[in-house]
Scaffold this active site. Structure first.
Site, PDB file in Angstrom:
ATOM      1  N   GLY A 181       4.206   8.944  -8.830  1.00  0.00           N
ATOM      2  CA  GLY A 181       3.705   8.040  -7.792  1.00  0.00           C
ATOM      3  C   GLY A 181       4.767   7.038  -7.365  1.00  0.00           C
ATOM      4  CG  PHE A 182       4.982   2.849  -4.777  1.00  0.00           C
ATOM      5  CD1 PHE A 182       6.306   2.660  -4.420  1.00  0.00           C
ATOM      6  CD2 PHE A 182       4.141   1.735  -4.854  1.00  0.00           C
ATOM      7  CE1 PHE A 182       6.800   1.377  -4.171  1.00  0.00           C
ATOM      8  CE2 PHE A 182       4.627   0.460  -4.602  1.00  0.00           C
ATOM      9  CZ  PHE A 182       5.960   0.283  -4.272  1.00  0.00           C
ATOM     10  CG  LEU A 242      -0.807  15.070 -22.763  1.00  0.00           C
ATOM     11  CD1 LEU A 242      -0.708  16.469 -22.171  1.00  0.00           C
ATOM     12  CD2 LEU A 242      -0.196  14.047 -21.804  1.00  0.00           C
ATOM     13  CB  THR A 276      -8.529   8.385 -13.052  1.00  0.00           C
ATOM     14  OG1 THR A 276      -8.646   9.684 -12.468  1.00  0.00           O
ATOM     15  CG2 THR A 276      -7.077   8.064 -13.303  1.00  0.00           C
ATOM     16  CE1 TYR A 320      -6.871   0.987  -8.528  1.00  0.00           C
ATOM     17  CE2 TYR A 320      -7.282  -1.281  -7.880  1.00  0.00           C
ATOM     18  CZ  TYR A 320      -6.405  -0.297  -8.289  1.00  0.00           C
ATOM     19  OH  TYR A 320      -5.073  -0.589  -8.475  1.00  0.00           O
ATOM     20  CD  GLN A 331     -13.859   0.239 -32.900  1.00  0.00           C
ATOM     21  OE1 GLN A 331     -14.024  -0.140 -31.741  1.00  0.00           O
ATOM     22  NE2 GLN A 331     -14.536   1.245 -33.414  1.00  0.00           N
ATOM     23  CB  THR A 350       3.890  -3.870  -6.163  1.00  0.00           C
ATOM     24  OG1 THR A 350       3.490  -4.883  -7.091  1.00  0.00           O
ATOM     25  CG2 THR A 350       5.367  -3.571  -6.348  1.00  0.00           C
ATOM     26  CG  HIS A 360       1.902   9.380   0.743  1.00  0.00           C
ATOM     27  ND1 HIS A 360       1.571   9.633   2.048  1.00  0.00           N
ATOM     28  CD2 HIS A 360       1.993  10.582   0.128  1.00  0.00           C
ATOM     29  CE1 HIS A 360       1.451  10.933   2.215  1.00  0.00           C
ATOM     30  NE2 HIS A 360       1.704  11.538   1.066  1.00  0.00           N
ATOM     31  NE  ARG A 364      -0.874   1.285  -2.049  1.00  0.00           N
ATOM     32  CZ  ARG A 364      -0.298   1.531  -3.230  1.00  0.00           C
ATOM     33  NH1 ARG A 364      -0.327   0.615  -4.167  1.00  0.00           N
ATOM     34  NH2 ARG A 364       0.284   2.689  -3.469  1.00  0.00           N
TER      35      ARG A 364
HETATM   36  P1  NAD Z   1       0.292   5.746  -6.522  1.00  0.00           P
HETATM   37  O1  NAD Z   1      -0.971   6.255  -5.959  1.00  0.00           O
HETATM   38  O2  NAD Z   1       1.551   5.949  -5.756  1.00  0.00           O
HETATM   39  O3  NAD Z   1       0.539   6.351  -7.973  1.00  0.00           O
HETATM   40  C1  NAD Z   1      -0.492   6.770  -8.828  1.00  0.00           C
HETATM   41  C2  NAD Z   1      -0.062   8.051  -9.506  1.00  0.00           C
HETATM   42  O4  NAD Z   1      -1.072   8.470 -10.437  1.00  0.00           O
HETATM   43  C3  NAD Z   1       0.117   9.221  -8.516  1.00  0.00           C
HETATM   44  O5  NAD Z   1       1.325   9.888  -8.771  1.00  0.00           O
HETATM   45  C4  NAD Z   1      -1.085  10.110  -8.787  1.00  0.00           C
HETATM   46  O6  NAD Z   1      -0.855  11.472  -8.465  1.00  0.00           O
HETATM   47  C5  NAD Z   1      -1.308   9.855 -10.268  1.00  0.00           C
HETATM   48  N1  NAD Z   1      -2.677  10.129 -10.729  1.00  0.00           N
HETATM   49  C6  NAD Z   1      -3.842   9.698 -10.168  1.00  0.00           C
HETATM   50  N2  NAD Z   1      -4.893  10.137 -10.895  1.00  0.00           N
HETATM   51  C7  NAD Z   1      -4.386  10.839 -11.945  1.00  0.00           C
HETATM   52  C8  NAD Z   1      -4.963  11.539 -13.038  1.00  0.00           C
HETATM   53  N3  NAD Z   1      -6.289  11.588 -13.204  1.00  0.00           N
HETATM   54  N4  NAD Z   1      -4.143  12.159 -13.927  1.00  0.00           N
HETATM   55  C9  NAD Z   1      -2.790  12.115 -13.757  1.00  0.00           C
HETATM   56  N5  NAD Z   1      -2.177  11.491 -12.738  1.00  0.00           N
HETATM   57  C10 NAD Z   1      -2.974  10.843 -11.842  1.00  0.00           C
HETATM   58  O7  NAD Z   1       0.061   4.200  -6.830  1.00  0.00           O
HETATM   59  P2  NAD Z   1       1.052   3.067  -7.369  1.00  0.00           P
HETATM   60  O8  NAD Z   1       1.090   1.993  -6.365  1.00  0.00           O
HETATM   61  O9  NAD Z   1       2.305   3.662  -7.857  1.00  0.00           O
HETATM   62  O10 NAD Z   1       0.212   2.503  -8.602  1.00  0.00           O
HETATM   63  C11 NAD Z   1       0.511   2.839  -9.945  1.00  0.00           C
HETATM   64  C12 NAD Z   1      -0.422   2.074 -10.871  1.00  0.00           C
HETATM   65  O11 NAD Z   1      -0.244   0.689 -10.698  1.00  0.00           O
HETATM   66  C13 NAD Z   1      -1.904   2.379 -10.644  1.00  0.00           C
HETATM   67  O12 NAD Z   1      -2.547   2.441 -11.884  1.00  0.00           O
HETATM   68  C14 NAD Z   1      -2.380   1.173  -9.869  1.00  0.00           C
HETATM   69  O13 NAD Z   1      -3.737   0.925 -10.080  1.00  0.00           O
HETATM   70  C15 NAD Z   1      -1.491   0.076 -10.429  1.00  0.00           C
HETATM   71  N6  NAD Z   1      -1.361  -1.015  -9.461  1.00  0.00           N
HETATM   72  C16 NAD Z   1      -0.548  -0.886  -8.367  1.00  0.00           C
HETATM   73  C17 NAD Z   1      -0.467  -1.929  -7.447  1.00  0.00           C
HETATM   74  C18 NAD Z   1       0.417  -1.837  -6.233  1.00  0.00           C
HETATM   75  O14 NAD Z   1       0.366  -2.750  -5.411  1.00  0.00           O
HETATM   76  N7  NAD Z   1       1.249  -0.849  -6.054  1.00  0.00           N
HETATM   77  C19 NAD Z   1      -1.212  -3.098  -7.639  1.00  0.00           C
HETATM   78  C20 NAD Z   1      -2.048  -3.180  -8.752  1.00  0.00           C
HETATM   79  C21 NAD Z   1      -2.096  -2.145  -9.666  1.00  0.00           C
HETATM   80  N1  UDP Z   2      -4.954  -4.243   5.973  1.00  0.00           N
HETATM   81  C1  UDP Z   2      -4.758  -4.387   7.353  1.00  0.00           C
HETATM   82  N2  UDP Z   2      -4.296  -3.299   8.046  1.00  0.00           N
HETATM   83  C2  UDP Z   2      -4.004  -2.112   7.466  1.00  0.00           C
HETATM   84  C3  UDP Z   2      -4.180  -1.986   6.053  1.00  0.00           C
HETATM   85  C4  UDP Z   2      -4.665  -3.072   5.346  1.00  0.00           C
HETATM   86  O1  UDP Z   2      -5.017  -5.450   7.929  1.00  0.00           O
HETATM   87  O2  UDP Z   2      -3.568  -1.173   8.156  1.00  0.00           O
HETATM   88  C5  UDP Z   2      -5.430  -5.424   5.216  1.00  0.00           C
HETATM   89  C6  UDP Z   2      -6.573  -5.143   4.255  1.00  0.00           C
HETATM   90  O3  UDP Z   2      -7.830  -5.276   4.920  1.00  0.00           O
HETATM   91  C7  UDP Z   2      -6.366  -6.219   3.222  1.00  0.00           C
HETATM   92  C8  UDP Z   2      -4.842  -6.394   3.161  1.00  0.00           C
HETATM   93  O4  UDP Z   2      -4.360  -5.855   4.390  1.00  0.00           O
HETATM   94  O5  UDP Z   2      -6.938  -7.454   3.640  1.00  0.00           O
HETATM   95  C9  UDP Z   2      -4.201  -5.664   2.007  1.00  0.00           C
HETATM   96  O6  UDP Z   2      -4.708  -4.352   1.992  1.00  0.00           O
HETATM   97  P1  UDP Z   2      -4.177  -3.223   0.991  1.00  0.00           P
HETATM   98  O7  UDP Z   2      -5.048  -2.028   1.187  1.00  0.00           O
HETATM   99  O8  UDP Z   2      -2.720  -3.072   1.145  1.00  0.00           O
HETATM  100  O9  UDP Z   2      -4.391  -3.840  -0.470  1.00  0.00           O
HETATM  101  P2  UDP Z   2      -5.597  -4.623  -1.190  1.00  0.00           P
HETATM  102  O10 UDP Z   2      -6.705  -4.908  -0.222  1.00  0.00           O
HETATM  103  O11 UDP Z   2      -6.030  -3.706  -2.276  1.00  0.00           O
HETATM  104  O12 UDP Z   2      -4.947  -5.861  -1.651  1.00  0.00           O
END
Ligand code: NAD
Ligand code: UDP
Length: 306
Positions: free
Chosen positions: A7-8, A58, A87, A140, A157, A170, A176, A181
């Site tokens: 993922g990202f 796993l 998940t 979520y 525990q 972030t 993607h 987002r």
């Molecule tokens: P992302 O969607 O790019 O990455 C998530 C990855 O998890 C993907 O590669 C996806 O294929 C994989 N995945 C999803 N379900 C799975 C499963 N059941 N088994 C195996 N792989 C699985 O998102 P991201 O932004 O890289 O986020 C990564 C983590 O960080 C997530 O847990 C997310 O909740 C957390 N997080 C991210 C942000 C952010 O702003 N980017 C903020 C808060 C929390």
């Molecule tokens: N948002 C927006 N336009 C878009 C996508 C998101 O105005 O095309 C807004 C969304 O409603 C939220 C904020 O931007 O208030 C951040 O959204 P995002 O989905 O990135 O993350 P989260 O809501 O989970 O913080």
């Protein structure tokens, strides 16, 4: 081991771990992850990829687990909300059981969403949150809250060494283009000269952290003293309205796009900003990349990959 490693954020974490000389096992089911994020690592001797869904157990030999697997964008986590909950909960149980069996340390990628639509501003770790348990974001938010509970119960525990990071919004290269987002949506729209979609009035705020800063924080947390479990906020406290974020992106992309306003999605939090005093004190960590610098590098990524 990095779950969600394709993922990202996971792919940046794999890169950093490899660059520091670690052996990395990347586990991903490719729901939102992409092969292109890790293709440059596939031939590296220290890198192994397993296509696996963490909702099933796993058995692998590991000493550290970064549990990032979970779709993070509202569009993707609401696509199959039951799966998102599985998940978060079954995935956490499977990864915690693995950590327990292997005596491995495990870090959970939790989220600022555990605070819901907060009454406390900025949000500190001591705040218990205001989360709707039955809304469209609940799969979520409540999934991540349940995962945090599981982490602390396995710690109390079974003595599993845990670390819980509450990640705030972030952004960066490798998001993607259809992720949904705000930062990726707006950059893609600006570069394609399409209308910029503002949900609601755009007065809601977020605080955006650049990916590399966040990865440094995750790794500092993983290697912090055993007694420091978190939860700890990781994010950039620079708060901006969505409207101002959109205007900045349009300017930096030098785009002719105009703003259009769309309905605010359900339970969209009004304000969000991390209190990062705990991370500063315990991890000696704080973000160093400003919003303009971070957006420029993200825009460059989309310009060269779209
Ligand atoms: P992302 O969607 O790019 O990455 C998530 C990855 O998890 C993907 O590669 C996806 O294929 C994989 N995945 C999803 N379900 C799975 C499963 N059941 N088994 C195996 N792989 C699985 O998102 P991201 O932004 O890289 O986020 C990564 C983590 O960080 C997530 O847990 C997310 O909740 C957390 N997080 C991210 C942000 C952010 O702003 N980017 C903020 C808060 C929390
Ligand atoms: N948002 C927006 N336009 C878009 C996508 C998101 O105005 O095309 C807004 C969304 O409603 C939220 C904020 O931007 O208030 C951040 O959204 P995002 O989905 O990135 O993350 P989260 O809501 O989970 O913080």
């Amino acid at each position: 081991m990095v779950t969600g490693g394709a993922g990202f954020l996971g792919s940046h974490l794999c890169d950093k771990l490899i660059s520091q000389g670690h052996q990395v096992l990347c586990v991903d089911n490719f729901f939102t992850g992409r092969r292109s994020n890790i293709v440059h690592l596939l031939d590296h001797a220290a890198f192994t990829l397993i296509e696996h869904d963490i909702t099933t157990p796993l058995e692998v030999e590991i000493d550290r687990i970064y549990n990032l697997a979970c779709p993070a964008s509202p569009v993707h986590y609401q696509h199959d909300p039951v799966k998102t909950m599985k998940t978060n909960v079954l995935g956490a149980i499977n990864m915690l059981d693995l950590a327990w069996r292997k005596k491995a340390r495990i870090l959970q990628a939790s989220t600022s969403e555990v605070y819901g639509d907060p009454e406390m501003h900025p949000q500190a770790e001591t705040y218990w949150g205001r989360v709707n348990p039955v809304g469209v974001r609940s799969c979520y938010d409540e999934g991540k809250r349940a995962a945090e509970t599981l982490f602390f119960d396995y710690n109390r525990q079974h003595g599993v060494e845990i670390k819980v990071a509450r990640i705030f919004n972030t952004y960066g290269p490798r998001m993607h283009p259809n992720d949904g987002r705000v930062v990726s949506n707006l950059i893609v729209q600006a570069l394609r000269a399409e209308p910029i979609t503002i949900y609601g009035t755009g007065s809601q705020t977020r605080s955006f952290c650049y990916a590399n800063d966040l990865i440094d924080g995750l790794m500092a947390l993983m290697e912090s003293p055993v007694e420091f479990t978190g939860p700890v906020n990781l994010g950039n406290p620079h708060e901006m309205s969505i409207l101002d974020t959109a205007k900045l992106i349009v300017e930096l992309c030098n785009s002719p796009s105009k703003l259009i306003f769309k309905p605010l999605p359900g339970d969209d939090p009004q304000r969000r900003k991390p209190d990062i005093e705990l991370a500063k004190t315990k991890l000696n960590w704080q973000p160093t990349t400003g919003i303009v610098e971070g957006l420029k590098s993200t825009i460059h990524y989309f310009e060269t990959s779209l």
